[in-house]
Structures are given as C-alpha cells and as structure tokens.
Motif scaffolding. Sequence first.
Motif, PDB file in Angstrom:
ATOM      1  N   UNK A 452       0.841  -1.197   0.000  1.00 30.58           N
ATOM      2  CA  UNK A 452       0.000   0.000   0.000  1.00 30.58           C
ATOM      3  C   UNK A 452       0.877   1.248   0.000  1.00 30.58           C
ATOM      4  N   UNK A 453       1.897   1.247   0.845  1.00 26.25           N
ATOM      5  CA  UNK A 453       2.826   2.378   0.906  1.00 26.25           C
ATOM      6  C   UNK A 453       3.602   2.534  -0.393  1.00 26.25           C
ATOM      7  N   UNK A 454       4.046   1.412  -0.953  1.00 26.19           N
ATOM      8  CA  UNK A 454       4.834   1.447  -2.186  1.00 26.19           C
ATOM      9  C   UNK A 454       4.026   2.015  -3.343  1.00 26.19           C
ATOM     10  N   UNK A 459       6.821   3.344  -5.903  1.00 24.45           N
ATOM     11  CA  UNK A 459       8.011   2.489  -5.979  1.00 24.45           C
ATOM     12  C   UNK A 459       7.657   1.009  -6.071  1.00 24.45           C
ATOM     13  N   UNK A 460       6.372   0.688  -6.206  1.00 18.79           N
ATOM     14  CA  UNK A 460       5.994  -0.715  -6.359  1.00 18.79           C
ATOM     15  C   UNK A 460       6.501  -1.218  -7.706  1.00 18.79           C
ATOM     16  N   UNK A 461       7.112  -2.396  -7.767  1.00 18.79           N
ATOM     17  CA  UNK A 461       7.668  -2.890  -9.031  1.00 18.79           C
ATOM     18  C   UNK A 461       6.568  -3.151 -10.062  1.00 18.79           C
ATOM     19  N   UNK A 462       6.828  -2.757 -11.304  1.00 21.07           N
ATOM     20  CA  UNK A 462       5.904  -3.018 -12.412  1.00 21.07           C
ATOM     21  C   UNK A 462       6.301  -4.348 -13.037  1.00 21.07           C
ATOM     22  N   UNK A 463       5.762  -5.412 -12.481  1.00 17.98           N
ATOM     23  CA  UNK A 463       6.200  -6.750 -12.882  1.00 17.98           C
ATOM     24  C   UNK A 463       5.778  -7.079 -14.314  1.00 17.98           C
ATOM     25  N   UNK A 464       4.611  -6.613 -14.716  1.00 22.47           N
ATOM     26  CA  UNK A 464       4.144  -6.873 -16.089  1.00 22.47           C
ATOM     27  C   UNK A 464       5.115  -6.305 -17.105  1.00 22.47           C
ATOM     28  N   UNK A 465       5.501  -5.053 -16.929  1.00 26.28           N
ATOM     29  CA  UNK A 465       6.458  -4.428 -17.850  1.00 26.28           C
ATOM     30  C   UNK A 465       7.819  -5.099 -17.757  1.00 26.28           C
ATOM     31  N   UNK A 466       8.173  -5.527 -16.558  1.00 29.91           N
ATOM     32  CA  UNK A 466       9.475  -6.158 -16.344  1.00 29.91           C
ATOM     33  C   UNK A 466       9.613  -7.466 -17.105  1.00 29.91           C
ATOM     34  N   UNK A 467       8.500  -8.187 -17.342  1.00 27.67           N
ATOM     35  CA  UNK A 467       8.568  -9.446 -18.088  1.00 27.67           C
ATOM     36  C   UNK A 467       9.042  -9.231 -19.526  1.00 27.67           C
ATOM     37  N   UNK A 468       8.865  -8.020 -20.041  1.00 31.87           N
ATOM     38  CA  UNK A 468       9.313  -7.721 -21.399  1.00 31.87           C
ATOM     39  C   UNK A 468      10.767  -7.252 -21.434  1.00 31.87           C
ATOM     40  N   UNK A 469      11.257  -6.715 -20.323  1.00 28.53           N
ATOM     41  CA  UNK A 469      12.611  -6.162 -20.300  1.00 28.53           C
ATOM     42  C   UNK A 469      13.609  -7.004 -19.519  1.00 28.53           C
ATOM     43  N   UNK A 470      13.138  -7.667 -18.484  1.00 30.97           N
ATOM     44  CA  UNK A 470      14.025  -8.459 -17.617  1.00 30.97           C
ATOM     45  C   UNK A 470      13.208  -9.620 -17.048  1.00 30.97           C
ATOM     46  N   UNK A 482       8.948 -11.114  -1.257  1.00 31.69           N
ATOM     47  CA  UNK A 482       8.858  -9.669  -1.490  1.00 31.69           C
ATOM     48  C   UNK A 482       9.892  -8.969  -0.610  1.00 31.69           C
ATOM     49  N   UNK A 483      11.151  -9.056  -1.025  1.00 25.77           N
ATOM     50  CA  UNK A 483      12.250  -8.478  -0.247  1.00 25.77           C
ATOM     51  C   UNK A 483      12.253  -6.954  -0.401  1.00 25.77           C
ATOM     52  N   UNK A 484      12.790  -6.231   0.578  1.00 28.04           N
ATOM     53  CA  UNK A 484      12.760  -4.769   0.539  1.00 28.04           C
ATOM     54  C   UNK A 484      13.388  -4.158  -0.709  1.00 28.04           C
ATOM     55  N   UNK A 487      11.581  -2.471  -3.697  1.00 27.61           N
ATOM     56  CA  UNK A 487      11.073  -1.106  -3.666  1.00 27.61           C
ATOM     57  C   UNK A 487      12.161  -0.080  -4.005  1.00 27.61           C
ATOM     58  N   UNK A 488      13.263  -0.558  -4.592  1.00 26.16           N
ATOM     59  CA  UNK A 488      14.294   0.334  -5.123  1.00 26.16           C
ATOM     60  C   UNK A 488      14.504   0.109  -6.620  1.00 26.16           C
ATOM     61  N   UNK A 489      13.612  -0.634  -7.245  1.00 22.15           N
ATOM     62  CA  UNK A 489      13.743  -0.909  -8.681  1.00 22.15           C
ATOM     63  C   UNK A 489      13.284   0.261  -9.541  1.00 22.15           C
ATOM     64  N   UNK A 490      12.350   1.033  -9.039  1.00 22.73           N
ATOM     65  CA  UNK A 490      11.805   2.153  -9.806  1.00 22.73           C
ATOM     66  C   UNK A 490      11.322   3.235  -8.861  1.00 22.73           C
TER      67      UNK A 490
END
Length: 541
Positions: A452-454, A459-470, A482-484, A487-490
């Motif tokens: 909720x805070x992320x 800063x919550x990771x965009x996992x859908x977009x990440x599947x196309x890039x990484x 869900x390691x801390x 919340x530093x990926x974006x």
Amino acid sequence: MKRGSYHPQVPDKPTKRTVAIIGAGVSGLTAIKACVEEGLQPVCFERRETIGGVWNVYEDVVPDFVQSRMFSNVLMNTSKEMCCFSDFPMPKEYPVFLLCRDAIKYYEAYAEHFKLKQYIKFKTSVTSVDKASNYETTGQWTVSYQDLENQDSIHCETFDAVMVCNGLTSKQSWPSFPGQNDFQGKFVHSGDYFDNKPFEGQTVVVVGSSFSAGDIAGEVSRTAKQTYLSTKQGIWILPRLIDGHAPWDIKLTARLPNYRYSLKSLQEMVGKNLLSMFDYEKYSVMPQRPFLGMSTMINDLVPQRMISGTLKAIPLISHFTENDIHMVDGSILQNVDTVIFATGFKATCPFIHDEEIYPSENINQNKLLYKQVFPVNANHPSMAIIGHVYVQGPVAPTCELESRLAARVFAGNKSLPSKPDMMKDIQQNNDRLAAQWGQADNRELTFIHQNILAEALGVAPNITAMFFTDPKLAWRCLNGPCVPAQFRLRGPHSNYKEARKTIMAVNENMLYPTRHQQPTTTDKTDQDLSKNLEFVSLKTN
C-alpha cells in the motif's frame, strides 16, 4: 492544482526545510536518511546515548524512560533477507535469523554508512510538540526539549515538519483482574524481562499469545519448576523454518500466491498446514480464530517444551487470591510465585498534547492516520507518525517506506488527497482490518501494508512491464519473496542495478552462513522459489 488537495508550504527562500525527528531507533534512522534524500534538514532527538532504540540491551541499570528491552539471547522472528533496509543488504555472513547483537551491529553499520549520526542530538528528551504561533499559515511546529546530561532549562525550536519515531513500546500495557492487588506473588511485565535466571525453581504463569509470550514461556520453562501459558483464544505457532526448507517470511510473502488466492483462502490454506504440524487440541492451545485473524507466535521452542511437560497451557485467568490463580473454566493454580504479563504495549506520544491529532491513550489510533502515517486532523501535511503500526512481519523496511513517503510529502514532491478523501481511505482500511481481525485494529500484515505504501510512493515494481525487459528478475519478484530491495527498482531514489543484484542473490545469501563449504554447483534458486506455492496449496482429495 487539484481542488481540495493539501500541499506543503514551501518557503520562498531556497533554504532547506527543517524536520524534527523524535527517536533514533530503527524508525528514526530511516526517517533521517529519507529526509536527507529529499533535500530536507533533519534534526533527531534521542534520549539514549546511542542509536538502536529497543534493540539496546540493558542488563543492569535500566534508564527510567525505557519501557522495554530485548532479552539477553533474543532471536529475531523475521529473516535477515526480509528485515534489512531496501538499499543496505545484510552481509551474507550474518545468520539467517539474527541475535540481538547482530541486529544492533547492522543498525550501527547502516548509520555509519549513510553518515546519520551527525544529525542526532543524543541524551536529549522532547517534552512537547505544539503548533507554532503561525501554524495556520505555515504548518510549522514548536518542539521543546531538554539536555538530559546537563539537566538545563527547556529549549524551543520551530520546525517545518515533525516525524514521530518513538516506537511501539513507549508504554507497557498491563491487564487488570479481580483480586490482583491481593496476590502475594510477583508481577513482571515482558518489557522488564531479561533472562530466566530469577525464575529458577519457581512456578510461573506467562500471560499472552504473541511473540514475547512464546519466547519468554519457552525460555523460563528451562529453569522454572513449572511454567504455564495462559491465553484467551489459544495460539497459532508458526515455525521459523517452513517444512525445514526456508524461513516463514521467505515462503509466505511471494506475490504469486497472494495474487492467485484471496486472503481468506490463504488463511485457510496455511492454517490447515499449521494444524497438521502440531496437535493444538491435545496441548490445549487450539486457536479460536483463523490464522492471521489473531496474534501468531513465531516460535520453535514452545511445542518442544509442551511435549516435555515443562510448559503447560491453561485458560484465561478469571481472578486472583493471595496465593492462587483461578481460571475461567473453574480450575485453580496454587502457590504461584510469579506472573509474567506478555501483554504488549501502548503506542503513545506523551509530548503531543492535542487529543485530536493523537489521543493520549491511542484509542482507535488507526482511524486518525492516513496510510497509518499522516494525522488527518493536523490540517497540514507536516506531521508523520512512523512505526506505530503493529505489523505482523519485518518492521525496519516497513518504517523505511513510511519515512520515504513522509519525507517526499514534506519536501513538496508529493501531495496528499483532500481530507474527505483521506477519511474515506481510512474507513475502507478500517473495514478491511475489522473483517480480518474481528475488530478495528492497527495490526497489519507487513506484505499488505508495504505494498500500500509502495503504491502511494510510486516504488511498487511493475512486474508486467518487467517481463518484457528483464523476465528473469520479473519471475523472481513474482514468485520469490517480497524483499525490501524490490522497492528500489523504480521510482524516487531507485537504483535498479543494485536492487536487482540484491534480489537475485537472496537465496544464496540466506543459506551462506549455514554451510561449512560453499557449493560450486549452479544456483538452483528458481527451482527452490517454485516451492513457495507448495506450502499454501490446498489439496482437494
């Protein structure tokens, strides 16, 4: 500008906005760092002479203001990969679950690495936080404080914002039973417990059903003549290692099962597995509410001590007599020497005297805080309460997210919604918590609160977009814990490269201290992570 929104009052001059931070424990350290990241000028007030808050161990002389201290050999109930800060991973040499000495060493290293101590006034006590004379137009606060070393007069300073980081253990919570004053035995609060030596040969009753109750009951039963554990609704016992494979918080915080199943389904699935691991009914601790619907003991010793007979479960206390304790089922314990109340604490802010902003007794506290952080009745977004949520999981990274969000708002880089919108959000959150815990409560599951805070912070990771890039990292974020570092990926103050490195090394770092010789084979982390679903899968046959 969106109509009805609150915006921080940014000064015309290009001077740094000042922020008073009360407390240099875990939450205070994250607050200092977050303020520095946002270009703010923090000043932290700490009554002790060192950082770390509750993690400081006082064996002999305990300061009067200390309401809680760690046990001499306390073991963290969350694993090192989950309780670390998002941009400061723990050394791989650290044990999977930290002892107190390891934890304080890590917090000292964090403060040293980011040069946080230069912002702290040690041995300084805040006596009051009041609205400044120009509060209505500026949102500023007047902070009064005293130097404890010199016991000099009260000093006053005005700050643009305040972050309250005094923790959840500022006031011990004591229950009251009929006849309690007549009892000739001794009463001890878990906040004053240090080790089991004083209870050797005694008959001891531990009252409570959460973390400290389990830790103390298990430890005391090693030296006491007989130990009893009194609970109101039974207990849930969650071992630190699930199926002997991985730490519980590594297993249960993967996003995929949390996306795939409703919370109610997860409660039923995990609860069913836990019930199969220990005969709760036989040992008289059958939980009366669903898993994650009441307090949970993260404990490995309690079942062992119950099996040995040195620890026995008893019902809730009805009343006391001079030497005996009567239970609600009519049973009686005779000649009890000591009762240890592991009944928790009240989160208080004794220096805030405005009852509308923060009630002195913390009544329905969660109804007053937007995102469990911002007092809605302050009418200015210039105060944040950090770390006052009873999270069921890692505390440090949760405080970090709260601090990052607050500092971003204070710096004028994020706006809060209008007061009606915030109240609506609070009501929805209260309804959700009431459905989960059976009453409006400020207990929260770490995984839910962090996300909720992320989302609010961006800063919550965009996992859908990440599947196309990484895709490999995306799979790790989806099916792994869900390691801390996620919340530093974006978002603001992100570091994709370092965060990715930390996330991909979780399994190897977790297991590193357990091995005498490190394996030379290829890492099989992805296969191991796939087992996260096994523990929560519900068999249909």
